[in-house]
Design a protein around this motif. Structure first.
Motif, PDB file in Angstrom:
ATOM      1  N   UNK A 140       0.942  -1.420   0.052  1.00 13.16           N
ATOM      2  CA  UNK A 140      -0.099  -0.052   0.048  1.00 13.16           C
ATOM      3  C   UNK A 140       0.942   1.360   0.069  1.00 13.16           C
ATOM      4  N   UNK A 141       0.049   2.183  -0.369  1.00 11.28           N
ATOM      5  CA  UNK A 141       0.962   3.645  -0.426  1.00 11.28           C
ATOM      6  C   UNK A 141       2.412   3.791  -0.638  1.00 11.28           C
ATOM      7  N   UNK A 142       2.632   3.258  -2.084  1.00  9.79           N
ATOM      8  CA  UNK A 142       3.825   3.336  -2.571  1.00  9.79           C
ATOM      9  C   UNK A 142       4.407   5.025  -2.728  1.00  9.79           C
TER      10      UNK A 142
ATOM     11  N   UNK B 235      -2.507   4.457  -3.607  1.00  9.89           N
ATOM     12  CA  UNK B 235      -1.691   5.376  -3.750  1.00  9.89           C
ATOM     13  C   UNK B 235      -0.316   4.829  -3.995  1.00  9.89           C
ATOM     14  N   UNK B 236      -0.501   4.470  -5.447  1.00  8.69           N
ATOM     15  CA  UNK B 236       0.635   4.010  -5.972  1.00  8.69           C
ATOM     16  C   UNK B 236       1.751   5.205  -6.427  1.00  8.69           C
ATOM     17  N   UNK B 237       1.156   6.371  -6.870  1.00 13.06           N
ATOM     18  CA  UNK B 237       1.647   7.418  -7.535  1.00 13.06           C
ATOM     19  C   UNK B 237       1.931   8.723  -6.825  1.00 13.06           C
TER      20      UNK B 237
ATOM     21  N   UNK C 289      -9.137   1.364   0.130  1.00 10.26           N
ATOM     22  CA  UNK C 289      -7.857   2.238   0.341  1.00 10.26           C
ATOM     23  C   UNK C 289      -7.902   2.801   1.832  1.00 10.26           C
ATOM     24  N   UNK C 290      -9.062   3.834   2.096  1.00  8.12           N
ATOM     25  CA  UNK C 290      -9.130   4.325   3.277  1.00  8.12           C
ATOM     26  C   UNK C 290     -10.108   3.589   4.107  1.00  8.12           C
TER      27      UNK C 290
ATOM     28  N   UNK D 272      -5.317   0.513   3.546  1.00  9.24           N
ATOM     29  CA  UNK D 272      -3.933   1.293   3.847  1.00  9.24           C
ATOM     30  C   UNK D 272      -4.236   2.667   4.124  1.00  9.24           C
ATOM     31  N   UNK D 273      -3.704   3.683   3.331  1.00 10.10           N
ATOM     32  CA  UNK D 273      -4.108   5.088   3.430  1.00 10.10           C
ATOM     33  C   UNK D 273      -3.509   5.752   4.768  1.00 10.10           C
TER      34      UNK D 273
END
Length: 306
Positions: free
Chosen positions: A59-61, A90-92, A213-214, A234-235
């Motif tokens: 997650x969150x890269x 949130x990969x980018x 995600x969140x 993640x998040x």
């Protein structure tokens, strides 16, 4: 105490505090933000008689193309040969980051996988007052700024065979385990439409997994009440800034801070689920530091219920 002695003491205390703060910032931004860590957690959610299933949760890269060390660390995770890869968004962190993300995930894209998107898969990060997170109650975000190449990322993931779980429900068989996967688009942006996928957990599935995600309460509650036994999110970045012995200061959503990362229990609608929240692997490029909260990926070992 004489006035001049008190002034000297106050000055010394202020100097020591400033020095400690500078040392902490140097540690948080120079070391810990790059101290990538692989976690392991055992989750008893499978029916009796099933072989363990190894799920790699990323997650969150928050990747920018110049972050070569992070890319290389993620590439090596393919050596784990997980049975399933789940990424929670949130990969980018840059408009040109899709090729770098695909390079990092290259070996993992050859494994079965599923994903949902986060706000930083849609919108480029912007300079903000990061300290506001420490005193402002975090709720769904209002975003603007440059759009990211979301469609390019999604096409690459789905082209490799990964399942897009954004407001979607599907079945997936992995190593003789029949999984029901239920996901939503990012609740932090209010893109989630759980009403499109709501329904009781499939009684003939070995396991129903909710992915977001969140980890907002409304999402976790709805998935748990429908009978999901495992929730993956993640998040939060695990709080990103934590205090030893206390934990996360904030979660950037309405999740209790005690559950900002790791494995815990979640109850709703008379049902109990396991919840795994990843502290993630990155940060915004405008707040590149972590304290007492290393960047992480987690290998979840799903085993039969005790």
């Amino acid at each position: 105490m004489p006035q001049h002695t008190a002034l000297r003491s106050a000055s010394a205390a202020a100097g020591a505090l400033a020095l400690a703060g500078a040392a902490g910032l140097a540690y948080a931004s120079g070391y810990e933000v790059r101290a990538f860590t692989l976690r392991h957690a055992v989750v008893p959610v499978l029916p009796l008689g099933k072989a363990p299933l190894r799920v790699l949760h990323l997650s969150d890269l928050h990747l920018v193309p110049t972050q070569r060390a992070k890319r290389e660390w993620v590439r090596r995770l393919a050596d784990l040969q997980p049975d399933l890869v789940v990424t929670t968004g949130d990969n980018l962190a840059h408009v040109d980051a899709v090729p770098a993300v695909l390079d990092a995930y290259a070996g993992l894209l050859e494994r079965p996988g599923a994903f949902v998107l986060g706000s930083n898969d849609y919108w480029a990060p912007q300079p903000r007052n990061w300290a506001a997170y420490l005193w402002k109650r975090s709720g769904p975000a209002e975003v603007d700024g440059p759009r990211l190449p979301t469609d390019e990322l999604v096409r690459a993931f789905t082209g490799a065979g990964w399942v897009d779980l954004d407001n979607a429900r599907t079945r997936l068989s992995v190593r003789d385990v029949d999984l029901e996967l239920v996901g939503v688009d990012d609740p932090h942006l209010r893109y989630d439409r759980y009403e499109d996928v709501t329904g009781p957990a499939a009684p003939d599935a070995d396991l129903t997994v909710g992915v977001t995600h969140a980890p907002y309460r409304r999402t976790l509650d709805a998935m748990t009440a429908d009978g999901a036994d495992l929730l993956i999110a993640g998040h939060t970045h695990g709080g990103q800034l934590c205090l030893p012995g206390y934990g996360a200061l904030v979660t950037n959503c309405d999740l209790p801070r005690e559950q900002a990362k790791g494995l815990s229990r979640w109850s709703a609608g008379g049902h109990d689920a396991w919840l795994h929240v990843s502290a993630g692997l990155g940060t915004s490029p405008y707040s590149p530091f972590r304290f007492a909260c290393r960047p992480e990926a987690t290998l979840l070992e799903l085993v039969p219920r005790r």
